[in-house]
Design an enzyme around this catalytic site. Structure first.
Site, PDB file in Angstrom:
ATOM      1  CB  CYS A 157      -1.010   0.013   1.144  1.00  0.00           C
ATOM      2  SG  CYS A 157      -0.950  -1.391   2.215  1.00  0.00           S
ATOM      3  NE  ARG A 163       2.818  -8.572   5.741  1.00  0.00           N
ATOM      4  CZ  ARG A 163       1.518  -8.581   5.522  1.00  0.00           C
ATOM      5  NH1 ARG A 163       0.741  -9.337   6.264  1.00  0.00           N
ATOM      6  NH2 ARG A 163       0.987  -7.828   4.589  1.00  0.00           N
ATOM      7  CD  GLN A 201      -1.156  -9.636   0.985  1.00  0.00           C
ATOM      8  OE1 GLN A 201      -1.251  -8.499   0.546  1.00  0.00           O
ATOM      9  NE2 GLN A 201      -1.318  -9.938   2.259  1.00  0.00           N
ATOM     10  CG  ASP A 211      -2.041  -6.036  -2.055  1.00  0.00           C
ATOM     11  OD1 ASP A 211      -3.192  -5.817  -1.636  1.00  0.00           O
ATOM     12  OD2 ASP A 211      -1.034  -5.425  -1.647  1.00  0.00           O
ATOM     13  CG  HIS A 250      -3.616  -0.818  -2.340  1.00  0.00           C
ATOM     14  ND1 HIS A 250      -2.485  -1.551  -2.600  1.00  0.00           N
ATOM     15  CD2 HIS A 250      -3.961  -1.072  -1.052  1.00  0.00           C
ATOM     16  CE1 HIS A 250      -2.136  -2.201  -1.509  1.00  0.00           C
ATOM     17  NE2 HIS A 250      -3.008  -1.944  -0.551  1.00  0.00           N
ATOM     18  CE  LYS A 291      -9.008  -7.938   7.356  1.00  0.00           C
ATOM     19  NZ  LYS A 291      -7.761  -8.280   8.053  1.00  0.00           N
ATOM     20  CG  HIS A 337      -5.740  -1.455   2.078  1.00  0.00           C
ATOM     21  ND1 HIS A 337      -4.382  -1.368   2.202  1.00  0.00           N
ATOM     22  CD2 HIS A 337      -6.242  -0.340   2.650  1.00  0.00           C
ATOM     23  CE1 HIS A 337      -4.068  -0.243   2.818  1.00  0.00           C
ATOM     24  NE2 HIS A 337      -5.181   0.396   3.105  1.00  0.00           N
TER      25      HIS A 337
END
Ligand SMILES: [Zn+2]
Ligand SMILES: [Zn+2]
Length: 637
Positions: free
Chosen positions: A333, A362, A380, A382, A384, A464, A510
């Site tokens: 992000c 991570r 991911q 992923d 945005h 979320k 997200h």
């Protein structure tokens, strides 16, 4: 005598004398049967023997509710501790909480417990159940409790008591056993009908590695032997399906100490991985996403701006380069916000949807790593989304539509939706949070999903929603999530030009549908027991020759299947057909094509599925047509 008014679950009001135990009122109201283990007084769970002193509402807590199961399991932990103390009087007890599906109790004992000990402990537990001791609550001054446990040599209990602020504490007694506990508990040891001790592990006192090592015994308890058996079967099935066993056995991936928590995907695992990425990528055109590639390593300035440096620094890999601090990105992000800010945007450009399959790192602690489900290195699906406030609802709808499509393709039918709202510590303005939570509720309602609200469980930057999928083993996994960001757009100074020519802050979402691909693959392996659908199977067809005579024909068939775009292998080893079939089945290869002299002469193949179904020999061309029909996302067999 003074009296109180008790409102029971049916809404009726009853007068009762002050001090009446809840069980008496439940019995009077017809709200009691042998399934009832505890009660709720004004929403608080208490023992059935609790004496009521004020006006209140009262409801029974049955053993088959989640709260009832909790009371049952925690009571079984006490039962186990009592049995352990009977068998091993030198043991010191510490704590015995419940966990998902069961409980544990940590003991201090110099000699290790053995699996044989578990059997002996279970036997004594059954004796204590048969004796049906009442479980009694008692409240005493804390100082008196300290004296009591010190006289019993229970130094861990003394330590716990010394750290408690209350002046009065509660004890629970059953037979000769007494434990410090808030409760509540079952009314008597005979209320426990079905339990099993499952394993032994080491655990540090208070979870701190600087403290002494204790021994933890795990167990499970259920309302009836039937439910216990079903659970134990599920556990056995889970062991068989465990991706940590199946993944390496199917040659999909492995983990090595040289890179903890960072999986090596083998050629076959990489096929599965890439097909998942290709599949999601194939939807991006239709759903209006554009893919971007962003850096892996940034100056930490980026995360100071985003707020992650403060909240997430301990979970990042940081390094010093040319006297400056850098970090490997744990999420995409902040990079996407930086990218968005590099050019001017008009309302006409929105929504902007950046998708990114970048690798993330991570720093998960060594002790917490587990197969592919808890890793340090992941990707991911992923993305945005930056949009105007007016576009928010349609963007959320858009995401829900894509999630529905993807879940449909994987056959994930049992879905539960959660809404996680503002936590105590949060970034951003409260009006943004309220508007965001309202939008999420609105679109979920319109989409027709029943929603479980998890208050305070949102991320620090926004609320979320999660789409939880329940697998064949009844385990729930959150895969798709969408979060509305109430902080990052402002922190990065993101802007767009409105139709009026003024500047406004875009709304940021997200979202991911599969989540981490590593974790998704683990779930898929366990859900399918390794029998991946044809479109995902690393080897789709294996050609098995009967003898050396079909060597050439076997090669032709394998080539033809490959030329048609499928993943095929030839097994022309000089081995018995039965062995070749068994191996292909163990490797979960969807189709085997057996070729003998007859097939070679007639240009046919004899298909056989991994579940053992066979079909009449058919022309090779017809079989390839069938593959084309079956090997598409969404088809299972
Ligand atoms: Zn207790
Ligand atoms: Zn994000």
């Amino acid at each position: 005598m003074a009296s109180i008014t008790v409102t029971t679950a049916d809404g009726a009001q009853r007068r009762a004398e002050t001090g009446t135990p809840v069980i008496d009122i439940l019995k009077g109201a017809g709200g009691y049967n042998r399934q009832v283990l505890a009660a709720k007084v004004d929403g608080r769970i208490v023992d059935l023997s609790t004496q009521l002193s004020d006006d209140c509402s009262l409801a029974p807590v049955s053993v088959d509710s989640s709260e009832g199961l909790d009371v049952l399991r925690h009571s079984t932990a006490h039962l186990m501790a009592q049995a352990v103390k009977r068998l091993f009087p030198d043991v010191q007890v510490t704590i015995g909480p419940t966990i998902a599906d069961g409980f544990y109790y940590d003991f201090k004992r110099d000699q290790p417990f053995t699996p044989e000990d578990l059997g002996k402990i279970e036997e004594v537990m059954r004796e204590i159940i048969a004796a049906n001791y009442p479980v009694r609550r008692e409240e005493i001054p804390r100082a008196a409790a300290i004296d009591l446990f010190r006289s019993m040599g229970e130094h861990y209990k003394v330590e716990i008591l010394e750290g408690i602020a209350e002046d009065v504490v509660s004890l629970y007694r059953q037979g000769e056993f007494v434990d410090l506990c808030r409760g509540p508990h079952v009314p008597s040891t005979g209320s426990i009908k079905a339990f099993k001790l499952t394993s032994i592990a080491g655990a540090y006192w208070r979870g701190d590695e600087h403290n002494e090592m204790l021994q933890r015994i795990y167990g499970t308890a259920w309302p009836s032997p039937k439910e216990l058996d079903a659970y134990l079967k599920r556990i056995e099935e889970a062991k068989q399906r465990d991706h940590r066993r199946l993944g390496p056995a199917l040659d999909l991936f492995s983990l090595h100490p040289i890179a903890p928590g960072s999986p090596f995907f083998h050629p076959k695992g990489t096929v599965v991985y890439n097909i998942l990425v290709q599949y999601i990528r194939s939807l991006y055109g239709r759903y209006g996403y554009t893919e971007v590639i962003t850096p892996l390593i940034f100056k930490t300035e980026l995360w100071q701006t985003s707020g992650h440096y403060e909240a997430f620094r301990d979970d990042m890999f940081l390094m010093k380069v040319e006297e400056e601090e850098y970090g490997v990105k744990p999420m995409n992000c902040p990079g996407h916000c930086y990218l968005f800010a590099t050019r001017k945007h008009s309302y006409r450009d929105l929504p902007v949807r950046y998708a990114d399959f970048s690798r993330l790192h991570r720093f998960e602690r060594s002790g917490t790593l587990a197969g592919l489900t808890r890793v340090r290195s992941m990707v991911q699906d992923d993305a945005h989304i930056y949009c105007t406030p007016a576009q928010l609802d349609s963007e959320l709808d858009h995401f829900i539509a894509m999630t529905r499509e993807v879940y449909g393709v994987f056959g994930f039918e049992r879905i539960e939706v959660t809404l996680q709202t503002r936590p105590e510590k949060f970034l951003g303005r409260i009006e943004l949070w309220d508007a965001a939570e309202a939008a999420l509720r609105r679109v979920l309602e319109q989409a027709g999903y029943p929603v479980t609200v998890l208050p305070g469980e949102g991320a620090f930057y926004g609320p979320k929603i999660g789409f939880d999928f329940r697998d064949v083993l009844e385990r729930s996994w959150t895969l798709a999530t969408v979060q509305i960001d109430c902080a990052m757009p402002e922190r990065f100074g993101l802007k767009y030009v409105t139709p009026e020519g003024t500047e406004a802050v875009p709304v940021m979402l997200h979202r991911a549908v599969l989540g981490s691909l590593e974790r998704f693959i683990a779930i898929l392996i366990e859900h399918t027991a390794g029998k991946l659908p044809l479109w995902l199977a690393p080897v789709q067809v294996r050609v098995l020759t009967l003898t050396e005579r079909q060597d050439r024909y076997g090669r032709e068939v394998t080539d033809a299947v490959r030329q048609a775009g499928f993943r095929a292998e030839l097994d022309n080893r000089n081995e018995k057909l039965g062995l070749k079939i068994r191996e292909a089945q163990l490797e979960k290869v969807p189709y085997m094509l057996v070729v003998g002299d007859k097939e070679a002469e007639s240009g046919k193949v004899a298909p056989r599925s991994r579940s053992g179904e066979t079909a009449e020999p058919s022309p090779l061309g017809a079989f390839i047509e069938r593959l084309k029909q079956e090997a598409v996302p969404g088809k299972f067999f």
